[in-house]
Design an enzyme around this catalytic site. Structure first.
Site, mmCIF file in Angstrom:
data_model
loop_
_atom_site.group_PDB
_atom_site.id
_atom_site.type_symbol
_atom_site.label_atom_id
_atom_site.label_comp_id
_atom_site.label_asym_id
_atom_site.label_seq_id
_atom_site.Cartn_x
_atom_site.Cartn_y
_atom_site.Cartn_z
ATOM 1 N N HIS A 1 0.441 -11.394 9.874
ATOM 2 C CA HIS A 1 0.764 -11.630 11.285
ATOM 3 C C HIS A 1 1.411 -10.392 11.905
ATOM 4 C CE1 HIS A 1 1.589 -13.906 14.879
ATOM 5 N NE2 HIS A 1 2.905 -13.803 14.749
ATOM 6 N N ASP B 1 -2.490 -15.747 16.696
ATOM 7 C CA ASP B 1 -3.581 -14.806 16.425
ATOM 8 C C ASP B 1 -4.938 -15.460 16.667
ATOM 9 O OD1 ASP B 1 -1.690 -12.902 15.611
ATOM 10 O OD2 ASP B 1 -1.710 -13.655 13.556
#
Length: 332
Positions: free
Chosen positions: A178, A151
């Site tokens: 996530h 990310d």
């Protein structure tokens, strides 16, 4: 001797991840485990002229036990990849059992190892591993990590495409979880400082949150983000090894962790995020794993709203993963 075990080493993430770990100078033994093909992957990597000795194991002949025994670091990319139309819930139904079985092996044969969990959905698989380790009374919150590095890598890449900055130099804190709306990029804290319009921030935020969908679509059903995820996993593993083997201080990386890993800062953060037991944020690594959980700092009203949306989603994911009965144990 520094032994690293990769569980799920023959898959789309596992193979490039194992390659990158073979190139890491800290690794002296690389143990590859999977239900198929791991001896072949090990033989292939074994021809690379770096010192790490590579071995491959299958379930037969206590392969998991042999792969895990004396491991310093364990990386888990095992499980099925996401396909078009597949939700994180779909993934959970398949991957939960795989991760639970591997966690049981870790509890029995490598309870002191650092464990990096890549298997999706990370928001739920990390609690699964924790609950299994708790059942076996070997849970150390400082040594369990959900790998959310991708990310941050995407945030650096995508924001640099807009700003023209060098993506290698850009860092964007990404907090929450996530998956989709649980991914909260803090573009207001980008380093070096950069300015974006409201429209740019909204577009960047959405792209960072759903960057995985770009890959699934582009591969036309043939796979998901494997190469970028492998690089992210290898980067995080390298940071763990730098801190725990070489003793390097001040290493900051993002990770989805159990907040009790840092009693003081974790409790403060838990209060700030609606009582969540797990949260992804920058952590400082040390010789024992998690040295401290960093502060979130000041965030914008837009980012506060993103966090408000993420919290209930995270709560549901954590509850789904944490179904294992909690036993009364003395933790490290």
């Amino acid at each position: 001797m520094v032994k690293v075990a990769v569980l799920g080493a023959s898959g789309g993430i596992g193979q490039p991840l194992s390659l990158l770990l073979k190139l890491n100078e800290c690794v002296t033994e690389l143990a590859l485990y999977d239900i198929v093909n791991s001896p072949g992957v090990a033989a292939d990597l074994g021809h690379i002229n770096t010192p790490a000795r590579v071995t491959g194991y299958l379930p037969a002949d206590e392969g998991l036990k042999r792969a895990l025994t004396n491991a310093h670091l364990i990386v888990i990319p095992a499980g099925v990849p996401r396909k078009p139309g597949m939700t994180r819930d779909d993934l959970f139904k398949i991957n939960a059992g795989i991760v639970r079985d591997l966690a049981t092996g870790i509890a029995q044969h490598a309870s002191n190892a650092y464990v990096l969990i890549i298997s999706n959905p990370v928001n739920s698989t990390v609690p699964i591993v924790v609950e299994v380790l708790k059942k076996h009374c070997v849970f150390n919150p400082k040594k369990i990590f959900g790998v959310t590095t991708l990310d941050v890598i995407r945030a650096s890449t995508f924001s640099s495409e807009v700003s023209g900055a060098d993506p290698c130099e850009v860092r964007v804190p990404v907090v929450g979880g996530h998956s989709g709306p649980t991914i909260v990029p803090l573009l207001s804290q980008i380093s070096p400082p950069q300015s974006f319009s409201k429209e740019q921030i909204e577009k960047l935020t959405h792209r960072i949150q759903y960057g995985g969908d770009e890959v699934v679509k582009a591969k036309d059903g043939a796979g998901s983000a494997t190469l970028s995820m492998a690089q992210a996993g290898a980067r995080f593993a390298a940071s763990i090894l730098e801190a725990t083997v070489k003793g390097k201080a001040g290493i900051i990386e993002p990770s989805y962790v159990c907040l009790e890993a840092d009693k003081d800062r974790g409790a403060h953060l838990k209060s700030a995020v609606g009582g969540l037991e797990y949260f992804s944020h920058n952590i400082e690594l040390g010789p024992e794993g998690i040295h401290k959980i960093c502060e979130i700092g000041d965030i914008t009203e837009y980012e506060k709203k993103l966090l408000e949306t993420a919290i209930p989603e995270l709560k549901l994911s954590i509850e789904k993963g944490a179904k294992t009965t909690i036993t009364n144990c003395i933790y490290f």
